[in-house]
Scaffold this active site. Structure first.
Site, mmCIF file in Angstrom:
data_model
loop_
_atom_site.group_PDB
_atom_site.id
_atom_site.type_symbol
_atom_site.label_atom_id
_atom_site.label_comp_id
_atom_site.label_asym_id
_atom_site.label_seq_id
_atom_site.Cartn_x
_atom_site.Cartn_y
_atom_site.Cartn_z
ATOM 1 N N SER A 6 0.706 -1.304 -0.083
ATOM 2 C CA SER A 6 0.027 0.277 0.091
ATOM 3 C C SER A 6 0.799 1.319 0.002
ATOM 4 O O SER A 6 1.665 1.473 -0.819
ATOM 5 C CB SER A 6 -1.022 -0.062 1.113
ATOM 6 O OG SER A 6 -1.906 1.140 1.185
ATOM 7 N N ASP B 195 -6.340 1.701 -3.694
ATOM 8 C CA ASP B 195 -7.674 1.372 -3.164
ATOM 9 C C ASP B 195 -8.266 2.505 -2.197
ATOM 10 O O ASP B 195 -9.271 2.551 -1.736
ATOM 11 C CB ASP B 195 -7.677 0.007 -2.467
ATOM 12 C CG ASP B 195 -6.709 0.070 -1.071
ATOM 13 O OD1 ASP B 195 -5.852 1.199 -1.077
ATOM 14 O OD2 ASP B 195 -6.649 -0.652 -0.228
#
Length: 471
Positions: free
Chosen positions: A113, A267
C-alpha cells in the site's frame, strides 16, 4: 529463517523484503493459503460441508520491484497444493477484489500500500472478495506456513500440481466501474490526478481516461503516473498532508475543478477542491451515502467511529440507517455483509460498496464525487461545505508504554462525559464534542482523534487531552 509472526498483521501480511520475508516465505504462504481453502472453502463450518471445492485462485501485484517475484512464488506454493492460478499481473487492490468477485475465486494481492519501497505485503480474500483477517483464517495461514518453513510438515511429492495462466483484467474492471457510475453526461471537468508513482497510474487512464474505453468529459492532468516502487517524488500516502502539496499546487496552477490523490495500491482516494483545500473523507462519505440512498432508500450505511458525527446525522436525514463500526476493513466489511449495507466509509478514505462485493474501492468513490460535481454547476468547495459541519483534529499519535493505563487515566479525568469502548475509548461531551483514543496493534502508540463544533473548542480539547496522554 522468517518469523512470520513479525509480518502477519491483523488484516494482512506486511514486512521488509528480504530482511523479514522473501520468496521462500511467500511460497510457504501460498501453500498454506491453498491448504486453508481446500479444507475450508468459505470459512463457514456449516456451509463448508456442502461447499464446492476451491480449484483456482487469482493473484495480482503492484509495481514494487519485489512484487512480481513474491507473487510468482506465492502462486508456485498454491500450485504445489493442487490449485490452479490465474496470474492477473499488475493491478490495484480493488482490481483484485473485482477479479475475486466477478470470477467467484479467492485472491491474493501483493502490495504494501502506502509503505516505503523496502516493504511488501499480501492482502488475501475468499470468494467474492470476503476478507481474510486474523480471526477468519490469517492466523491459521501463518501457522501452517511457519510449519512449512520449519520443515515440520510432510507434503506428498506426488500430489498433482495446479497450472497457471495469465489473464488481463484491466479493461473488464474499467467497464464494470463505468457501469456503476455514469459520467458520460456530466459537464466538462478538469481533474488533476496524483498517482504517487503507484497503481493509480495504471488504472486511472483505463477508468477515467480513454486508454481502453470511450473518452469521458474529463480533462486529466497527470502527476507521477510512471509506475515506480521506489516512490521518487513523494510517499504514496495521501493521508499525510505533506504528500498532497504537489497536487494542491497543480490544481491551482491548472485552474482545475478538483484534484484526486491515490495511495500506492490505489484502493484509497483523497480529494482537494478547486482552491487546493482538502475535502475530508468524512464529507466524501456523507456525499456518497446521500447518492446511494437516493438509489436505495432506507438502506444501511456503515461508518467507523472516527468519521465525523455529521455522517450519521446526514444519513439519518436522508432516510438511511447509520451503523457505527470499529476501525479496520475487516470490521467494516463484516458489518456491511451482516446488515446488507449499501455503502460504508472510513476516516482513512476507504470506501465500501454493496455493488462491489462489499469491498473497498477508491476509484468508485472518486467517480461518485466526479458525478456529484459534474451534475451541478457549483464548485467543489461549495458542494462539500454542506457535508462539513464540525472541526476535526485528524489522527495524532503519541508514544505511550502502557496504553491501557493511560486510557483509564483519561477516562477518570472526564467523569461527566458519555463513554464507550467499542474501539479504544470514546468520550462524548454535552456540547457535541468527542474524543477517541485507540491503541496501535503493532506499536506502543495511542492514536487520538478529536472533533468539536468550533475550531476553538477542538483545539482546546485536543491540547488538554494530549497534555494528559503525554504527561
Amino acid at each position: 529463517m522468517s518469523d512470520l509472526s513479525q509480518i502477519v498483521k491483523a488484516y494482512d501480511v506486511r514486512g521488509i523484503v528480504p530482511d523479514q520475508w522473501d520468496e521462500r516465505a511467500a511460497e510457504a504462504l501460498g501453500a498454506a493459503f491453498a491448504q486453508l481453502l481446500r479444507e475450508s472453502p468459505t470459512g463457514d463450518a456449516s456451509a463448508d460441508r456442502a461447499a464446492d471445492r476451491v480449484e483456482t485462485v487469482v493473484v495480482a501485484h503492484d509495481m514494487r520491484d519485489s512484487s512480481p517475484g513474491l507473487a510468482a512464488a506465492f502462486g508456485a506454493g498454491a500450485r504445489s497444493e493442487g490449485l490452479s492460478v490465474i496470474e492477473a499481473g499488475l493491478g490495484s487492490t480493488d482490481m483484485l477484489y473485482y477479479a475475486s468477485g466477478v470470477l467467484g475465486l479467492p485472491g491474493a494481492m501483493f502490495t504494501a500500500s502506502h509503505n516505503p519501497a523496502k516493504y511488501n505485503g499480501i492482502k488475501m480474500c475468499r470468494v467474492g472478495a470476503r476478507p481474510i483477517g486474523q480471526d477468519s483464517g490469517l492466523a491459521e495461514i501463518r501457522d501452517r506456513a511457519q510449519a512449512i518453513l520449519d520443515g515440520g510438515t510432510d507434503r506428498p511429492a506426488d500430489r498433482p500440481r495446479g497450472d497457471s495462466r495469465r489473464r488481463d483484467l484491466l479493461a473488464d474492471y474499467a467497464a464494470h466501474l463505468r457501469g456503476l457510475v455514469d459520467l458520460s453526461g456530466i459537464r466538462p471537468l478538469k481533474v488533476v490526478v496524483d498517482a504517487g508513482n503507484g497503481m493509480g497510474g495504471y488504472t486511472v487512464p483505463a477508468v477515467l481516461g480513454d486508454a481502453v474505453l470511450p473518452a469521458l468529459p474529463l480533462t486529466i492532468v497527470p502527476l507521477y503516473f510512471e509506475l515506480d516502487g521506489s516512490f521518487p517524488n513523494h510517499e504514496a500516502n495521501p493521508l499525510d498532508p505533506a504528500n498532497l502539496v504537489d497536487l494542491q499546487r497543480a490544481v491551482r496552477e491548472h485552474g482545475a475543478d478538483l484534484g484526486l490523490a491515490f495511495d500506492g495500491d490505489a484502493d484509497r482516494c483523497f480529494a482537494v477542491d478547486e482552491r487546493g483545500e482538502p475535502v475530508s473523507p468524512s464529507a466524501i462519505t456523507a456525499l456518497v451515502a446521500v447518492r446511494e440512498l437516493a438509489k436505495h432508500p432506507g438502506s444501511t450505511v456503515i461508518h467507523n467511529l472516527i468519521t465525523s458525527r455529521a455522517v450519521p446525522e446526514i444519513v439519518a436525514e436522508h432516510g438511511g440507517r447509520p451503523v457505527r463500526s470499529r476501525v479496520g476493513h475487516s470490521f467494516i466489511k463484516a458489518e456491511m455483509a451482516r446488515t446488507d449495507a449499501v455503502f460504508g466509509g472510513e476516516h482513512s478514505a476507504h470506501y465500501y460498496f454493496r455493488d462491489f462485493w462489499f469491498a473497498d474501492t477508491g476509484m468508485l468513490a472518486a467517480m461518485h464525487l466526479l458525478a456529484a460535481l459534474g451534475e451541478q454547476d457549483r464548485p467543489l468547495s461549495e458542494l462539500a461545505e454542506k457535508y462539513e459541519r464540525y472541526v476535526a483534529s485528524g489522527e495524532i499519535n503519541s508514544t505511550v508504554p502502557d496504553q491501557a493505563a493511560k486510557m483509564s487515566e483519561v477516562r477518570r479525568a472526564y467523569p461527566d462525559a458519555e463513554a464507550d469502548e467499542l474501539d479504544g475509548l470514546t468520550l462524548r461531551f454535552p456540547d457535541g464534542a468527542w474524543i477517541n483514543l485507540r491503541a496501535s496493534n503493532t506499536e506502543p502508540l495511542l492514536r487520538l482523534n478529536v472533533e468539536a463544533p468550533t475550531a476553538e473548542r477542538m483545539t482546546a480539547l485536543r491540547d488538554e487531552v494530549l497534555g494528559r496522554v503525554r504527561a
